[in-house]
Design a protein around this motif. Structure first.
Motif, mmCIF file in Angstrom:
data_model
loop_
_atom_site.group_PDB
_atom_site.id
_atom_site.type_symbol
_atom_site.label_atom_id
_atom_site.label_comp_id
_atom_site.label_asym_id
_atom_site.label_seq_id
_atom_site.Cartn_x
_atom_site.Cartn_y
_atom_site.Cartn_z
ATOM 1 N N SER A 152 0.831 -0.934 0.021
ATOM 2 C CA SER A 152 -0.400 0.306 0.052
ATOM 3 C C SER A 152 0.930 1.551 -0.032
ATOM 4 O O SER A 152 0.750 2.099 -0.601
ATOM 5 N N ARG A 153 2.113 1.203 0.838
ATOM 6 C CA ARG A 153 2.383 2.079 0.558
ATOM 7 C C ARG A 153 3.161 2.244 -0.257
ATOM 8 O O ARG A 153 3.609 3.278 -0.981
ATOM 9 N N LEU A 154 4.294 1.369 -0.935
ATOM 10 C CA LEU A 154 4.559 1.795 -2.163
ATOM 11 C C LEU A 154 3.597 1.864 -3.634
ATOM 12 O O LEU A 154 4.159 2.711 -4.311
ATOM 13 N N VAL A 155 2.936 1.864 -3.691
ATOM 14 C CA VAL A 155 1.494 2.815 -4.570
ATOM 15 C C VAL A 155 0.855 3.884 -3.806
ATOM 16 O O VAL A 155 1.371 5.345 -4.594
ATOM 17 N N LEU A 156 1.003 4.337 -2.596
ATOM 18 C CA LEU A 156 0.330 5.229 -1.912
ATOM 19 C C LEU A 156 0.986 6.315 -2.266
ATOM 20 O O LEU A 156 0.788 7.964 -3.437
ATOM 21 N N PHE A 157 2.059 6.377 -2.291
ATOM 22 C CA PHE A 157 3.003 7.648 -2.109
ATOM 23 C C PHE A 157 2.813 7.933 -3.516
ATOM 24 O O PHE A 157 3.135 9.332 -3.981
ATOM 25 N N PRO A 158 3.058 6.993 -4.287
ATOM 26 C CA PRO A 158 3.533 7.978 -5.511
ATOM 27 C C PRO A 158 2.060 8.380 -6.241
ATOM 28 O O PRO A 158 2.191 8.835 -7.305
ATOM 29 N N VAL A 159 1.102 7.873 -6.336
ATOM 30 C CA VAL A 159 0.088 8.370 -6.883
ATOM 31 C C VAL A 159 -0.261 10.030 -5.720
ATOM 32 O O VAL A 159 -1.172 10.720 -6.191
#
Length: 496
Positions: free
Chosen positions: A122-129
């Protein structure tokens, strides 16, 4: 699986700096800023990773304010262009966004079984989004906001700092037991209120900046309009005094002083040259505005070809007409300054249609292709005191429910505006809501039941309904004495 936890922590640390740099106005060049910030954040990351290996995730959470927040604040303060409330608000904004994302992903992992897999993914995806959304929708207006608005930031900084402390107090660190229901409710409320508060703050700041810019633009346009009106008034005075000038010339010629008459004519012609301009239409306001800007165009070596068909009276405010014409002609003149002399040609068309709509079209040469943003405005570099004219014209068109369009066609930039007359304001129609009708029906029933005792007595004999009727029957609450017995008038009727 603890390595996933450690990697997600490292990933979060790096993206805290990335979020900040997206909205950051550097003091030095971007190259120097990136080198210094990378070195500083890298050092802090290594220190925090070593502390995490020794103290554990719970310990590092308690020390994060001193090992991460304060050092990064000092680092970016040295690199920042703004060293006032703007810097501290941005720091609180990016830090709280980061901690908010970390808390959300932590709770998601807890609900999935506390395996750290959901935490990492989730952190791998949410931060870039989130970074993409900030870059796409917030970065440009926020940087403009920082440059244009210099006051009012400290109050919002206090709000951001309060939310930072709330997140630190209510945060549930990794590998710690979840709080009880009341504690989870507190966490949920803080997590919900924080983004809503920040959206409200940013919207308020943006509206404040736009109101300031619009008021400043209106002041400038009003000043130009007043100057034009003064010129027109002075021109009328010259025309009024023309008979006196003719009388003077007649006297000089009768005296045989032809040289004096010629010099007087030249002096008079020089005084009128900067004031007179052929009338473009029957409307004095349009003529006054065009007089000023056609003179400016001539000074810049531009020719203005006009095609205007307007009556004396227009169903629009004079200041709004000034905003549209002044901004559009000024932009066209500015666009022609860097072009060869033979290309400096501006075309202006204005027409009032039979249904009262005003159509304005301004064309000027523009060899370089123009690209437009999602709002239909040209994508041009932001400069001080530039870039406000077209938004002001669009706001004026929206005021009248009209149309605004910019386009580029084969080396020509075309601006078209359509204004629609506003309908006369109608008095607001007050509509009666269902609650009002309900209250009126209740009052009517109350009056009927208390004015017709026989109807009330009959209704009181009906099961269930009788209880309701006795509640609204005022005789139920009127106590009196009769034959030595304390009773109500309703009971007297039933006894009799």
């Amino acid at each position: 699986m603890t390595f996933l936890r450690d990697i997600s922590f490292l990933w979060s640390m790096l993206h805290i700096a990335a979020l900040y740099l997206l909205l950051f106005a550097p003091r030095c060049s971007w190259r120097t800023t990136l080198i210094c910030s990378s070195a500083g954040i890298g050092t802090l990351t290594v220190i925090n990773m070593l502390l995490m290996a020794r103290q554990g995730p719970v310990g590092i959470m308690h020390l994060a304010f001193f090992t991460c927040t304060i050092p990064s604040l000092l680092l970016f303060f040295l690199l920042s262009k703004h060293r006032d409330g703007r810097f501290f608000f941005l720091f609180c904004l990016t830090d709280t966004i980061s901690f908010w994302l970390m808390q959300i992903t932590n709770l998601m992992d807890r609900m999935a079984g506390n395996t750290y897999v959901v935490l990492f993914l989730s952190r791998l995806v949410l931060f870039p989004v989130v970074e993409f959304l900030l870059w796409r929708y917030l970065r440009r207006p926020y940087l403009e906001l920082q440059e244009k608005l210099k006051k009012g930031w400290w109050l919002f900084t206090g709000v951001g700092g309060t939310y930072y402390l709330l997140l630190m107090v209510t945060a549930v660190p990794v590998d710690t037991p979840l709080p009880d229901a009341a504690g989870l409710l507190q966490v949920a409320l803080v997590m919900l209120l924080m983004p809503l508060t920040y959206l409200t703050i940013l919207h308020s700041l943006w509206r404040q900046m736009r109101m300031y810019e619009n008021s400043r633009q209106m002041e400038l346009q009003q000043r130009d309009y007043n100057a034009v009106c003064q010129k027109m008034e002075l021109t009328q005075i010259y025309r009024h005094d023309m008979r006196h000038h003719l009388a003077t010339l007649d006297e000089l010629l009768q005296q045989g002083n032809s040289d004096g008459a010629l010099q007087y004519v030249r002096t008079l012609n020089g005084g009128l040259e900067s004031l007179t301009h052929p009338a473009e239409c029957a409307n004095s306001t349009i003529n006054a505005i065009l007089t000023a800007y056609i003179v400016q165009a001539a000074d810049a070596g531009c020719s203005v070809d006009t095609k205007i068909s307007l009556p004396e009276k227009l169903p629009f405010e004079e200041t709004d007409l000034c905003v549209i014409l002044a901004n559009s002609l000024e932009n066209a003149i500015h666009a022609c300054r860097d072009l060869p002399g033979e290309q400096r040609q501006i075309r202006l068309e204005m027409e009032l249609t039979e249904n009262g709509r005003l159509i304005v079209s301004v064309e000027n040469p523009c060899p370089r292709q123009v690209f437009f943003d999602s709002n239909g405005l040209p994508e041009v570099p932001k400069r001080e005191n530039h870039g406000l004219g077209l938004p002001s014209i669009r706001a004026t068109a929206n005021k009248y429910g009209g149309l605004f369009r910019c386009q580029w066609e084969t080396g020509r930039f075309i601006l078209r505006v359509v204004l629609i007359p506003l309908e006369p304001a109608k008095p607001p129609v007050r509509r009666t809501g269902p609650l009002t009708y309900g209250i009126l029906v209740l009052l009517l029933c109350l009056i009927l039941l208390n004015c017709l005792p026989s109807l009330a007595n009959a209704l009181e004999e009906i099961p269930v309904l009788g209880t309701v009727v006795r509640v609204v029957d005022l005789r139920t609450y009127t106590l009196a004495w009769k034959d030595g017995v304390r009773s109500t008038p309703a009971e007297w009727n039933r006894i009799e």
